[in-house]
Enzyme design. Structure first.
Site, mmCIF file in Angstrom:
data_model
loop_
_atom_site.group_PDB
_atom_site.id
_atom_site.type_symbol
_atom_site.label_atom_id
_atom_site.label_comp_id
_atom_site.label_asym_id
_atom_site.label_seq_id
_atom_site.Cartn_x
_atom_site.Cartn_y
_atom_site.Cartn_z
ATOM 1 N N MET A 31 0.843 -1.200 0.000
ATOM 2 C CA MET A 31 0.000 0.000 0.000
ATOM 3 C C MET A 31 0.881 1.255 0.000
ATOM 4 O O MET A 31 0.394 2.348 0.307
ATOM 5 C CB MET A 31 -0.939 -0.010 1.203
ATOM 6 C CG MET A 31 -1.892 -1.219 1.154
ATOM 7 S SD MET A 31 -3.387 -1.009 2.114
ATOM 8 C CE MET A 31 -2.736 -0.806 3.748
ATOM 9 N N GLY A 32 2.152 1.093 -0.308
ATOM 10 C CA GLY A 32 3.032 2.262 -0.419
ATOM 11 C C GLY A 32 3.517 2.776 0.919
ATOM 12 O O GLY A 32 3.413 2.094 1.936
ATOM 13 N N HIS A 38 9.213 -3.453 3.367
ATOM 14 C CA HIS A 38 8.814 -3.705 1.972
ATOM 15 C C HIS A 38 10.043 -4.083 1.133
ATOM 16 O O HIS A 38 9.986 -5.002 0.313
ATOM 17 C CB HIS A 38 8.175 -2.451 1.364
ATOM 18 C CG HIS A 38 6.913 -2.002 2.041
ATOM 19 N ND1 HIS A 38 6.834 -0.824 2.754
ATOM 20 C CD2 HIS A 38 5.678 -2.557 2.104
ATOM 21 C CE1 HIS A 38 5.607 -0.678 3.224
ATOM 22 N NE2 HIS A 38 4.883 -1.714 2.850
ATOM 23 N N LYS A 150 5.008 -9.942 9.347
ATOM 24 C CA LYS A 150 4.479 -8.877 10.209
ATOM 25 C C LYS A 150 2.956 -8.983 10.278
ATOM 26 O O LYS A 150 2.354 -8.817 11.336
ATOM 27 C CB LYS A 150 4.906 -7.525 9.630
ATOM 28 C CG LYS A 150 4.009 -6.360 9.957
ATOM 29 C CD LYS A 150 4.604 -5.544 11.041
ATOM 30 C CE LYS A 150 3.750 -4.421 11.547
ATOM 31 N NZ LYS A 150 2.747 -3.864 10.708
ATOM 32 N N GLN A 154 -2.748 -12.311 7.992
ATOM 33 C CA GLN A 154 -2.951 -12.042 6.561
ATOM 34 C C GLN A 154 -2.234 -13.107 5.713
ATOM 35 O O GLN A 154 -2.785 -13.608 4.736
ATOM 36 C CB GLN A 154 -2.415 -10.652 6.209
ATOM 37 C CG GLN A 154 -2.333 -10.370 4.722
ATOM 38 C CD GLN A 154 -1.966 -8.931 4.437
ATOM 39 O OE1 GLN A 154 -2.826 -8.061 4.500
ATOM 40 N NE2 GLN A 154 -0.709 -8.671 4.135
ATOM 41 N N SER A 187 4.140 1.400 7.777
ATOM 42 C CA SER A 187 3.848 2.719 7.207
ATOM 43 C C SER A 187 3.134 3.593 8.238
ATOM 44 O O SER A 187 3.307 4.811 8.265
ATOM 45 C CB SER A 187 2.975 2.572 5.969
ATOM 46 O OG SER A 187 3.584 1.678 5.059
HETATM 47 P P1 AMP Z 1 1.477 -2.927 3.457
HETATM 48 O O1 AMP Z 1 2.055 -1.902 2.538
HETATM 49 O O2 AMP Z 1 1.469 -2.528 4.884
HETATM 50 O O3 AMP Z 1 0.167 -3.496 2.964
HETATM 51 O O4 AMP Z 1 2.488 -4.144 3.411
HETATM 52 C C1 AMP Z 1 2.854 -4.751 2.204
HETATM 53 C C2 AMP Z 1 3.624 -6.009 2.507
HETATM 54 O O5 AMP Z 1 4.786 -5.675 3.265
HETATM 55 C C3 AMP Z 1 2.831 -7.003 3.349
HETATM 56 O O6 AMP Z 1 3.100 -8.322 2.881
HETATM 57 C C4 AMP Z 1 3.382 -6.787 4.730
HETATM 58 O O7 AMP Z 1 3.279 -7.929 5.558
HETATM 59 C C5 AMP Z 1 4.825 -6.484 4.414
HETATM 60 N N1 AMP Z 1 5.445 -5.759 5.530
HETATM 61 C C6 AMP Z 1 5.004 -4.611 6.108
HETATM 62 N N2 AMP Z 1 5.798 -4.264 7.145
HETATM 63 C C7 AMP Z 1 6.755 -5.221 7.219
HETATM 64 C C8 AMP Z 1 7.868 -5.442 8.093
HETATM 65 N N3 AMP Z 1 8.151 -4.604 9.088
HETATM 66 N N4 AMP Z 1 8.638 -6.519 7.883
HETATM 67 C C9 AMP Z 1 8.349 -7.382 6.878
HETATM 68 N N5 AMP Z 1 7.319 -7.241 6.023
HETATM 69 C C10 AMP Z 1 6.533 -6.176 6.190
#
Ligand code: AMP
Length: 281
Positions: A31-32, A38, A150, A154, A187
């Site tokens: 989601m940026g 990421h 994390k 999900q 984020s």
């Molecule tokens: P999001 O942008 O929050 O939807 O996350 C996109 C992807 O990045 C998802 O698969 C999250 O689980 C992963 N992600 C977000 N934060 C972390 C983190 N701190 N460590 C590892 N993966 C992450």
């Protein structure tokens, strides 16, 4: 130069070309407001696949809280620069219209998996996640897709989605990336005010201490202890802490009942909701 795709058609045509050339495709949906968490997924994708496609889409159907959707950080220019630097070849930044040309009314049944923890506290959240991920998989048709541990629940739900829809994509879970002080990167951390940002590392510190105590403490006592320990800081408020079977997400009552156990937590830091988890065994 990174290639930017904005439409569904650009993606499907681009991917068809890559597949016809025999390239394997790794996909990282986001989601940026990108951070090192990421980027770690992108690193893994670059190791496992010839081509890496990253999507940036703040998916409205997975937000049960309107103000969370409105305030979610958006910074596409700096995200694209980061992706280019990280070595991703393609970024897909669609409008809502490209993802949902018509309203998505699909309802997914994940059984027990989406009734607990995040699913229980964020009604409709995982249904929205399943909608967007299945749509993105349809467009990107990746060989492998990379998700962070994390978002532990999900990840379990995406694996179940792939089984349910019989999709030909391998789901790869990647470890949590943390700030130096232990806070899981997110984020939403950008939205924390300085005092709450300072308080937030207490979450992971407490989870680590809990793991150290597991040999001498029952599951039930440990749950109570973690909640009390975090809530001792008036800036933090535990929404739930559950100790569950890492496969089924069902609560465990004793440490020997199943082979792999994880503790999952959600904590309010003011108006910002943070999640984290720790593997007990
Ligand atoms: P999001 O942008 O929050 O939807 O996350 C996109 C992807 O990045 C998802 O698969 C999250 O689980 C992963 N992600 C977000 N934060 C972390 C983190 N701190 N460590 C590892 N993966 C992450």
């Amino acid at each position: 130069m990174i290639t930017i795709w904005k439409t569904a058609r650009e993606v499907t045509e681009g991917v068809a070309g890559l597949r016809a050339a025999g390239r394997t495709i790794g996909f990282v949906p986001t989601m940026g407001a990108l951070h090192q968490g990421h980027l770690s997924l992108i690193e893994q994708a670059l190791i496992h696949c010839n081509e890496v496609i990253v999507s940036i889409f703040v998916n409205p159907t997975q937000f049960n809280d309107k103000s969370d959707l409105k305030n979610y950080p958006r910074m596409p220019e700096s995200d694209i620069a980061m992706l280019e630097h990280a070595g991703a070849g393609f970024v897909f930044i669609p409008s809502e219209q490209e993802i949902y040309p018509e309203p998505d009314n699909r309802v997914f049944d994940f059984g027990h998996l989406d009734k607990v923890m995040e699913g229980a506290h964020r009604p409709g959240h995982f249904n929205g996640v399943a909608q967007v991920v299945s749509r993105l998989f349809e467009l990107v048709s990746p060989h492998k897709a990379f998700f962070g541990q994390k978002d532990f629940q999900q990840l379990a739900i995406i694996k179940q989605l792939v089984r349910m829809l019989n999709l030909n994509v391998e789901i790869i879970g990647c470890p949590i990336v943390r700030e130096k002080d232990g806070l899981a990167m997110s984020s939403r951390n950008l939205l924390l005010d300085p005092d709450r940002r300072k308080a937030a590392p207490r979450i992971y510190a407490t989870l680590c201490e809990a793991r150290n105590k597991m040999d001498s403490t029952s599951v039930k006592e440990l749950i109570g202890w973690v909640e009390m320990e975090i809530n001792r800081d008036p800036l933090l408020k535990v929404e739930y802490f559950e100790i569950v079977d890492a496969e089924t997400l069902l609560p465990v009552t004793d440490w020997d009942s199943v082979g792999s156990i994880v503790g999952c937590i959600a904590v309010w830091a003011g108006k910002i909701r943070l999640i984290d988890n720790i593997t007990f065994k």
